[in-house]
Design a protein around this motif. Structure first.
Motif, mmCIF file in Angstrom:
data_model
loop_
_atom_site.group_PDB
_atom_site.id
_atom_site.type_symbol
_atom_site.label_atom_id
_atom_site.label_comp_id
_atom_site.label_asym_id
_atom_site.label_seq_id
_atom_site.Cartn_x
_atom_site.Cartn_y
_atom_site.Cartn_z
ATOM 1 N N MET A 1 1.044 -1.378 -0.103
ATOM 2 C CA MET A 1 0.167 0.055 -0.170
ATOM 3 C C MET A 1 0.950 1.220 0.020
ATOM 4 N N GLN A 2 0.588 2.350 -0.825
ATOM 5 C CA GLN A 2 1.526 3.457 -0.802
ATOM 6 C C GLN A 2 0.581 4.411 0.154
ATOM 7 N N LEU A 3 1.499 5.071 0.745
ATOM 8 C CA LEU A 3 1.219 6.301 1.847
ATOM 9 C C LEU A 3 1.147 7.590 1.001
ATOM 10 N N VAL A 4 0.326 8.324 0.810
ATOM 11 C CA VAL A 4 0.296 9.421 -0.055
ATOM 12 C C VAL A 4 -0.101 10.654 0.735
ATOM 13 N N TYR A 5 0.909 11.754 1.083
ATOM 14 C CA TYR A 5 0.762 12.832 1.811
ATOM 15 C C TYR A 5 0.259 13.913 1.001
ATOM 16 N N VAL A 6 -0.944 14.598 1.240
ATOM 17 C CA VAL A 6 -1.615 15.703 0.779
ATOM 18 C C VAL A 6 -1.940 16.793 1.748
ATOM 19 N N CYS A 7 -1.660 18.079 1.167
ATOM 20 C CA CYS A 7 -1.889 19.272 2.144
ATOM 21 C C CYS A 7 -3.416 19.052 2.276
ATOM 22 N N ARG A 8 -3.791 19.269 3.681
ATOM 23 C CA ARG A 8 -5.352 19.403 4.153
ATOM 24 C C ARG A 8 -6.265 20.433 3.327
ATOM 25 N N HIS A 9 -5.132 21.691 2.888
ATOM 26 C CA HIS A 9 -5.970 22.933 2.595
ATOM 27 C C HIS A 9 -5.902 23.151 1.465
ATOM 28 N N CYS A 10 -4.746 22.966 0.734
ATOM 29 C CA CYS A 10 -4.550 23.426 -0.920
ATOM 30 C C CYS A 10 -4.543 22.251 -1.713
ATOM 31 N N LEU A 14 2.365 16.394 -1.549
ATOM 32 C CA LEU A 14 3.535 16.402 -0.704
ATOM 33 C C LEU A 14 4.685 15.244 -0.913
ATOM 34 N N GLY A 15 4.092 14.249 -1.174
ATOM 35 C CA GLY A 15 5.326 12.918 -1.288
ATOM 36 C C GLY A 15 4.516 11.693 -0.810
ATOM 37 N N GLN A 16 5.248 10.773 -0.804
ATOM 38 C CA GLN A 16 4.654 9.443 -0.592
ATOM 39 C C GLN A 16 5.539 8.237 -0.313
ATOM 40 N N LEU A 17 5.201 7.296 0.482
ATOM 41 C CA LEU A 17 6.094 6.357 0.884
ATOM 42 C C LEU A 17 5.316 4.986 0.502
ATOM 43 N N ASP A 18 6.278 3.894 0.504
ATOM 44 C CA ASP A 18 5.619 2.657 0.243
ATOM 45 C C ASP A 18 5.649 2.116 1.790
ATOM 46 N N SER A 19 4.479 1.545 2.153
ATOM 47 C CA SER A 19 4.451 1.088 3.399
ATOM 48 C C SER A 19 4.775 -0.402 3.269
ATOM 49 N N HIS A 20 5.223 -0.946 2.426
ATOM 50 C CA HIS A 20 5.745 -2.399 2.394
ATOM 51 C C HIS A 20 7.392 -2.052 2.906
ATOM 52 N N LYS A 21 7.652 -0.904 2.606
ATOM 53 C CA LYS A 21 9.115 -0.513 2.934
ATOM 54 C C LYS A 21 9.333 0.423 4.190
ATOM 55 N N VAL A 49 -3.864 2.568 -1.660
ATOM 56 C CA VAL A 49 -3.409 3.816 -1.198
ATOM 57 C C VAL A 49 -4.029 4.408 0.063
ATOM 58 N N MET A 50 -3.212 4.815 0.856
ATOM 59 C CA MET A 50 -3.804 5.438 2.017
ATOM 60 C C MET A 50 -3.269 6.989 1.937
ATOM 61 N N TYR A 51 -4.445 7.816 2.029
ATOM 62 C CA TYR A 51 -4.131 9.149 2.043
ATOM 63 C C TYR A 51 -3.995 9.906 3.625
ATOM 64 N N VAL A 52 -2.883 10.683 3.711
ATOM 65 C CA VAL A 52 -2.642 11.338 5.013
ATOM 66 C C VAL A 52 -2.656 12.804 4.878
ATOM 67 N N LYS A 53 -3.641 13.355 5.497
ATOM 68 C CA LYS A 53 -3.676 14.895 5.347
ATOM 69 C C LYS A 53 -2.855 15.424 6.314
ATOM 70 N N THR A 54 -1.946 16.329 5.843
ATOM 71 C CA THR A 54 -0.838 17.067 6.253
ATOM 72 C C THR A 54 -1.012 18.673 5.948
ATOM 73 N N ILE A 55 -0.255 19.422 6.267
ATOM 74 C CA ILE A 55 -0.167 20.689 5.945
ATOM 75 C C ILE A 55 1.163 21.041 5.363
ATOM 76 N N CYS A 56 1.142 21.777 4.073
ATOM 77 C CA CYS A 56 2.230 22.336 3.449
ATOM 78 C C CYS A 56 2.930 23.559 4.016
ATOM 79 N N ASP A 57 3.982 23.819 3.417
ATOM 80 C CA ASP A 57 4.809 25.001 3.904
ATOM 81 C C ASP A 57 4.032 26.209 3.674
ATOM 82 N N TYR A 58 3.503 26.290 2.631
ATOM 83 C CA TYR A 58 3.011 27.610 1.993
ATOM 84 C C TYR A 58 1.659 27.732 2.857
#
Length: 77
Positions: A1-10, A14-21, A49-58
């Motif tokens: 499963m891929q972990l995909v990071y996206v900004c919760r606002h815009c 932001l990036g992704q990780l392979d959860s198998h690794k 895919v697992m989406y993880v909401k975070t916040i970007c620098d902007y």
């Protein structure tokens, strides 16, 4: 499963990780309450895919400069 990071606002990618690794326990998801997990994590099981909401620098800088933006539904759209 891929972990995909996206900004919760815009919704910027932001990036992704392979959860198998990656040991997901090291990411700290287990320390979140059920409410926090429901708010932060979503799944697309069809795409594995697992989406993880975070916040970007902007968005972080914009909200720090104008805290009232947090009160809006989509502050930076």
């Amino acid at each position: 499963m891929q972990l995909v990071y996206v900004c919760r606002h815009c919704r910027s990618y932001l990036g992704q990780l392979d959860s198998h690794k990656t040991d997901t326990d090291r990411l700290g998801f287990h320390a979140l309450t059920a409410e926090e997990q429901a708010d932060i994590i979503s799944y697309n099981l069809n795409e594995d895919v697992m989406y993880v909401k975070t916040i970007c620098d902007y968005c972080q800088e914009a909200i720090e400069a104008h805290p009232e933006l947090v009160l809006l539904q989509n502050p930076l759209q």
